[in-house]
Design an enzyme around this catalytic site. Sequence first.
Site, PDB file in Angstrom:
ATOM      1  N   GLU A  49     -33.844  75.450   2.854  1.00  0.00           N
ATOM      2  CA  GLU A  49     -33.351  76.817   3.062  1.00  0.00           C
ATOM      3  C   GLU A  49     -32.424  76.835   4.265  1.00  0.00           C
ATOM      4  O   GLU A  49     -32.584  76.035   5.188  1.00  0.00           O
ATOM      5  CB  GLU A  49     -34.528  77.752   3.401  1.00  0.00           C
ATOM      6  N   LYS A 109     -43.979  77.332  -3.903  1.00  0.00           N
ATOM      7  CA  LYS A 109     -42.895  78.123  -3.295  1.00  0.00           C
ATOM      8  C   LYS A 109     -41.563  77.957  -4.023  1.00  0.00           C
ATOM      9  O   LYS A 109     -40.755  78.882  -4.033  1.00  0.00           O
ATOM     10  CB  LYS A 109     -42.755  77.770  -1.817  1.00  0.00           C
ATOM     11  N   HIS A 123     -47.324  79.799  14.293  1.00  0.00           N
ATOM     12  CA  HIS A 123     -47.482  80.343  12.949  1.00  0.00           C
ATOM     13  C   HIS A 123     -48.791  81.081  12.752  1.00  0.00           C
ATOM     14  O   HIS A 123     -49.256  81.283  11.632  1.00  0.00           O
ATOM     15  CB  HIS A 123     -47.280  79.264  11.888  1.00  0.00           C
ATOM     16  N   ARG A 178     -53.523  87.609  -1.882  1.00  0.00           N
ATOM     17  CA  ARG A 178     -54.884  87.889  -1.414  1.00  0.00           C
ATOM     18  C   ARG A 178     -54.857  89.107  -0.493  1.00  0.00           C
ATOM     19  O   ARG A 178     -53.791  89.602  -0.146  1.00  0.00           O
ATOM     20  CB  ARG A 178     -55.376  86.692  -0.594  1.00  0.00           C
TER      21      ARG A 178
HETATM   22  C1  MV4 Z   1     -38.173  80.465   8.166  1.00  0.00           C
HETATM   23  C2  MV4 Z   1     -37.627  80.913   9.378  1.00  0.00           C
HETATM   24  C3  MV4 Z   1     -36.259  80.896   9.508  1.00  0.00           C
HETATM   25  N1  MV4 Z   1     -35.489  80.473   8.496  1.00  0.00           N
HETATM   26  N2  MV4 Z   1     -37.343  80.037   7.189  1.00  0.00           N
HETATM   27  C4  MV4 Z   1     -42.746  80.549   9.456  1.00  0.00           C
HETATM   28  C5  MV4 Z   1     -43.985  80.830   8.692  1.00  0.00           C
HETATM   29  C6  MV4 Z   1     -43.614  80.819   7.253  1.00  0.00           C
HETATM   30  N3  MV4 Z   1     -44.150  81.973   6.603  1.00  0.00           N
HETATM   31  C7  MV4 Z   1     -42.111  80.780   7.220  1.00  0.00           C
HETATM   32  N4  MV4 Z   1     -41.664  80.783   8.573  1.00  0.00           N
HETATM   33  C8  MV4 Z   1     -40.351  80.865   8.872  1.00  0.00           C
HETATM   34  N5  MV4 Z   1     -39.495  80.435   7.942  1.00  0.00           N
HETATM   35  C9  MV4 Z   1     -36.039  80.060   7.353  1.00  0.00           C
HETATM   36  N6  MV4 Z   1     -35.258  79.651   6.354  1.00  0.00           N
HETATM   37  C10 MV4 Z   1     -38.524  81.393  10.334  1.00  0.00           C
HETATM   38  C11 MV4 Z   1     -39.888  81.372  10.083  1.00  0.00           C
HETATM   39  C12 MV4 Z   1     -40.776  81.934  11.045  1.00  0.00           C
HETATM   40  C13 MV4 Z   1     -40.949  81.395  12.299  1.00  0.00           C
HETATM   41  C14 MV4 Z   1     -40.291  80.268  12.690  1.00  0.00           C
HETATM   42  C15 MV4 Z   1     -40.448  79.766  13.942  1.00  0.00           C
HETATM   43  C16 MV4 Z   1     -41.304  80.395  14.842  1.00  0.00           C
HETATM   44  C17 MV4 Z   1     -42.004  81.501  14.471  1.00  0.00           C
HETATM   45  C18 MV4 Z   1     -41.831  82.013  13.195  1.00  0.00           C
HETATM   46  C19 MV4 Z   1     -42.530  83.140  12.843  1.00  0.00           C
HETATM   47  C20 MV4 Z   1     -42.351  83.641  11.602  1.00  0.00           C
HETATM   48  C21 MV4 Z   1     -41.469  83.050  10.707  1.00  0.00           C
END
Ligand code: MV4
Length: 501
Positions: free
Chosen positions: A200, A116, A235, A292
Amino acid sequence: MIKKILVANRGEIAVRIMRSCREMGITSVAVFSEVDRTSMHVRYADEAYCIGPSPSNESYLKMDTILEVAIKTNADAIHPGYGFLSENAEFASKVLAAGIKFVGPSPYAISAMGDKVTARELMQNSGVPVVPGTKKPLSIGDDVRVIAKEIGYPIMIKASAGGGGKGMRLVKAESELMSSFNMAKSEALSSFGNDTVYIEKYIESPHHIEFQILADQHGNTIHLFERECSVQRRHQKVVEETPSPHMTPELRHKMGQYAVKAAQSVNYVGAGTIEFLVDDNHNFYFLEMNTRLQVEHPITERITGIDIVKEQIKIADGEKLSYAQDEVIMHGHAIECRIYAEDPQNNFMPCPGVIKHITEPLGLGVRTDGYVYKGYEIPIFYDPMISKLIIWAKTRDEAIARMKRALYEYKITGVKTSIPFLEKIMDTPDFKNGKYDTHFIEKNKDYLEIGEPCELECQDIAMFVAYLDFMKKQQYKVRDNVTNKPSAWKEFGKKRNMLRF
Ligand code: MV4
């Protein structure tokens, strides 16, 4: 020319891939673990080979065993599906080294996007907006406190080798920083064998919106619009839809261009997904790229009419994309509900067991991508997702109403499923209004509580009554109403069953 494909996967996605193979006149080869001998992908395939014991690391993750089957069966290509070896650069290399086509991107693209920190660097260099945060991997000499303060709290610490929410930590204040940082590092090391982390800025209430990409080997890259994936639990995506209710034509155009740029930055070939976080003010940030086919690809297929698996195979075979960007047109609205064999009344515990009965919904605008059948035992070894219900209608409101109708028709007994939970989601005002973000399930948890346990019991009783009625009718011989002899249809039915199973 690809004439034979080994599908290195199981469950609904293996069947989904083989369906496209069949339409293309391509022979399919299944591989299966011991417990999967009776699984649908084995029945559907033209050939099937056992590759080891039930645990994934003794079968579906065995690169050399799978390759050996591919070589022995003369497969021209391997399709990895999602999960398992689908984002394993070493596997992709081994497949190519054996002179077999890999239905997916290059090993370089897989490893660049799998890391990442590297992905963030690549995006920044191509001018794709990323979440504000660290530009390089954090190293020992760095003062994490200073860096975190510069970014500004709250922040997120993420594992470079992670993704999809694994190894993520939210830090609200400096007092928690060092303990979270050290925990994140040791967790990353034990989970991924790599302790690289990055920081981040935390985006408070974002939408999780992703763009589907297709790229051929001749430098053509297009996007197939977005998917709104904000309805998640721990997630794990639960409901996806396209178009996103949060989207505008201008934002779609802009994000689509950046998604194409993101894919081009690694010379991407194949089907891929660019994930973005989008805030209420329509600021968007690259999050990660999935190299994918994704679980939720059918909603994109439904609004564009493009068979994404077919395109993947054609791309792997060196063909040019069948569509230019301006030929990709969005039509109507599609929603997917993931059906899990989980008990929504018991903290979504996986619920393996035997399917006693299954009736799937049908009718206009309804597609199910599943693999379980009556009498099938869901193994404990793999993902508990048993089916995907994909609905299309002209408008979003009509799609929601149709989804509710289809969930009502969906009858599964023997195991608990997430169907009652999905029905609740469809009734939640925030979902109906299209006003939801990644906190939807948490915000609506009281509303989503499933109150009436008797409803599920009633379904079982209704099914039992229907079964008794069926057994009673079985006592009468099926007769031809003209000759009064046993009907030929009865024999025909028996023969067909023998041929198929
Ligand atoms: C984040 C975020 C907020 N701020 N990064 C969760 C899964 C992965 N793909 C990245 N995710 C997130 N990253 C920053 N800098 C919010 C999420 C996020 C999430 C966080 C808490 C609860 C549910 C979520 C669903 C999608 C993404």
